[in-house]
Design a protein around this motif. Sequence first.
Motif, PDB file in Angstrom:
ATOM      1  N   GLY A 231      -1.648   3.641   4.857  1.00  0.00           N
ATOM      2  CA  GLY A 231      -2.447   2.794   5.723  1.00  0.00           C
ATOM      3  C   GLY A 231      -2.075   1.336   5.724  1.00  0.00           C
ATOM      4  O   GLY A 231      -2.907   0.478   6.059  1.00  0.00           O
ATOM      5  N   LEU A 232      -0.812   1.014   5.413  1.00  0.00           N
ATOM      6  CA  LEU A 232      -0.412  -0.396   5.317  1.00  0.00           C
ATOM      7  C   LEU A 232       0.727  -0.770   6.269  1.00  0.00           C
ATOM      8  O   LEU A 232       1.328  -1.830   6.124  1.00  0.00           O
ATOM      9  N   LYS A 233       1.007   0.078   7.233  1.00  0.00           N
ATOM     10  CA  LYS A 233       2.116  -0.205   8.141  1.00  0.00           C
ATOM     11  C   LYS A 233       1.949  -1.547   8.839  1.00  0.00           C
ATOM     12  O   LYS A 233       2.920  -2.294   9.025  1.00  0.00           O
ATOM     13  N   ASP A 234       0.736  -1.888   9.227  1.00  0.00           N
ATOM     14  CA  ASP A 234       0.485  -3.136   9.942  1.00  0.00           C
ATOM     15  C   ASP A 234       0.498  -4.361   9.021  1.00  0.00           C
ATOM     16  O   ASP A 234       0.375  -5.504   9.502  1.00  0.00           O
ATOM     17  N   PHE A 235       0.640  -4.128   7.714  1.00  0.00           N
ATOM     18  CA  PHE A 235       0.646  -5.231   6.749  1.00  0.00           C
ATOM     19  C   PHE A 235       2.009  -5.410   6.092  1.00  0.00           C
ATOM     20  O   PHE A 235       2.136  -6.107   5.098  1.00  0.00           O
ATOM     21  N   ALA A 236       3.030  -4.774   6.661  1.00  0.00           N
ATOM     22  CA  ALA A 236       4.355  -4.774   6.044  1.00  0.00           C
ATOM     23  C   ALA A 236       4.900  -6.180   5.824  1.00  0.00           C
ATOM     24  O   ALA A 236       5.587  -6.438   4.825  1.00  0.00           O
TER      25      ALA A 236
ATOM     26  N   SER B 266      -6.284  -6.956  -0.023  1.00  0.00           N
ATOM     27  CA  SER B 266      -7.335  -6.664  -0.995  1.00  0.00           C
ATOM     28  C   SER B 266      -6.746  -5.954  -2.204  1.00  0.00           C
ATOM     29  O   SER B 266      -5.583  -5.519  -2.189  1.00  0.00           O
ATOM     30  N   GLY B 267      -7.568  -5.794  -3.252  1.00  0.00           N
ATOM     31  CA  GLY B 267      -7.087  -5.115  -4.452  1.00  0.00           C
ATOM     32  C   GLY B 267      -6.637  -3.694  -4.186  1.00  0.00           C
ATOM     33  O   GLY B 267      -5.594  -3.242  -4.682  1.00  0.00           O
ATOM     34  N   GLY B 268      -7.406  -2.960  -3.393  1.00  0.00           N
ATOM     35  CA  GLY B 268      -7.029  -1.588  -3.078  1.00  0.00           C
ATOM     36  C   GLY B 268      -5.761  -1.503  -2.266  1.00  0.00           C
ATOM     37  O   GLY B 268      -4.929  -0.605  -2.469  1.00  0.00           O
ATOM     38  N   MET B 269      -5.579  -2.429  -1.351  1.00  0.00           N
ATOM     39  CA  MET B 269      -4.362  -2.451  -0.539  1.00  0.00           C
ATOM     40  C   MET B 269      -3.138  -2.761  -1.391  1.00  0.00           C
ATOM     41  O   MET B 269      -2.068  -2.165  -1.216  1.00  0.00           O
ATOM     42  N   LYS B 270      -3.293  -3.684  -2.336  1.00  0.00           N
ATOM     43  CA  LYS B 270      -2.179  -3.992  -3.236  1.00  0.00           C
ATOM     44  C   LYS B 270      -1.791  -2.763  -4.060  1.00  0.00           C
ATOM     45  O   LYS B 270      -0.598  -2.496  -4.264  1.00  0.00           O
ATOM     46  N   GLN B 271      -2.779  -2.016  -4.507  1.00  0.00           N
ATOM     47  CA  GLN B 271      -2.464  -0.842  -5.328  1.00  0.00           C
ATOM     48  C   GLN B 271      -1.812   0.247  -4.486  1.00  0.00           C
ATOM     49  O   GLN B 271      -0.926   0.959  -4.956  1.00  0.00           O
ATOM     50  N   ARG B 272      -2.225   0.368  -3.232  1.00  0.00           N
ATOM     51  CA  ARG B 272      -1.564   1.334  -2.344  1.00  0.00           C
ATOM     52  C   ARG B 272      -0.108   0.933  -2.123  1.00  0.00           C
ATOM     53  O   ARG B 272       0.780   1.786  -2.085  1.00  0.00           O
ATOM     54  N   ALA B 273       0.131  -0.372  -1.985  1.00  0.00           N
ATOM     55  CA  ALA B 273       1.518  -0.847  -1.852  1.00  0.00           C
ATOM     56  C   ALA B 273       2.316  -0.538  -3.109  1.00  0.00           C
ATOM     57  O   ALA B 273       3.497  -0.170  -3.038  1.00  0.00           O
TER      58      ALA B 273
END
Length: 266
Positions: free
Chosen positions: A131-136, A144-151
């Motif tokens: 779910g991070l394609k738009d944040f590449a 956010s913390g969760g997004m960083k961990q997904r990365a």
Amino acid sequence: MQNTKTQYEPGVSLEGVSKYFGHPDAPVIALEKLDLTIGDGEFVAVVGPSGCGKSTMMRLISRLSPASTGQISVFGDVSKEPPVGMSIVFQNHVLLAWRTIIDNVLFPAEMTGKNKEKFRAHAMELLDSVGLKDFANRYPHELSGGMKQRASIARALLLQPRLLLMDEPFGALDALTREQMRIDLEALWLKNRMTVVFITHSIDEAVLLADRVIVMTPRPGRIERVLEIEMQRPRGLAARRAPEFIEKSEEITEIFLSRGVLQRHA
């Protein structure tokens, strides 16, 4: 829905493995006489109280630290070098602040001397899957913390590891993000089928994610029990209502109550 009853070839094997710290005359025993075989492609969770040696076990498997006794085999290799095809995800995302998210995900290719451009399409697929394609092209401080961990998980999967070691990767996340990360991780594992050793304090997390749960004793860490989890996959939000989830969670809870790790009354 998939049934989880699968026969695995041996992947990671620990035979008589112990780990001591401190002076030889008065050592601190972190782990004592571990015997365990983890299948190639199996998802194993290790749950136990703080200080029981869970993270130490991971460091021994990764060969970032040597065992004091015994032998560890990773896909048949018993050398002292870090296993080929291994990735690690820590509780802290450890993203590089000065690199964009896509460049963070591509970092393992650079570190191993590969042409990162050959991995860019795959890196974007991984970011899309979490779910991070738009944040590449964003930087870590913008997530956010969760997004960083997904990365961080996407980065660990870039080189398609055969072995993924995860040391409490969701420990710093809030409850809702943690639940979504659990669902996302299972989906990634079902797609890639790497061998996963997942360290956690959470009984629920262990039962919901794993093929088998390794229950550790307080220090010195020993294997108290190994529980087979035969719940169907994928295990979404409804899995918490499954009779086996309730049964296995209560069984682990009773083990910790009997050991004094948990108390029935404050």
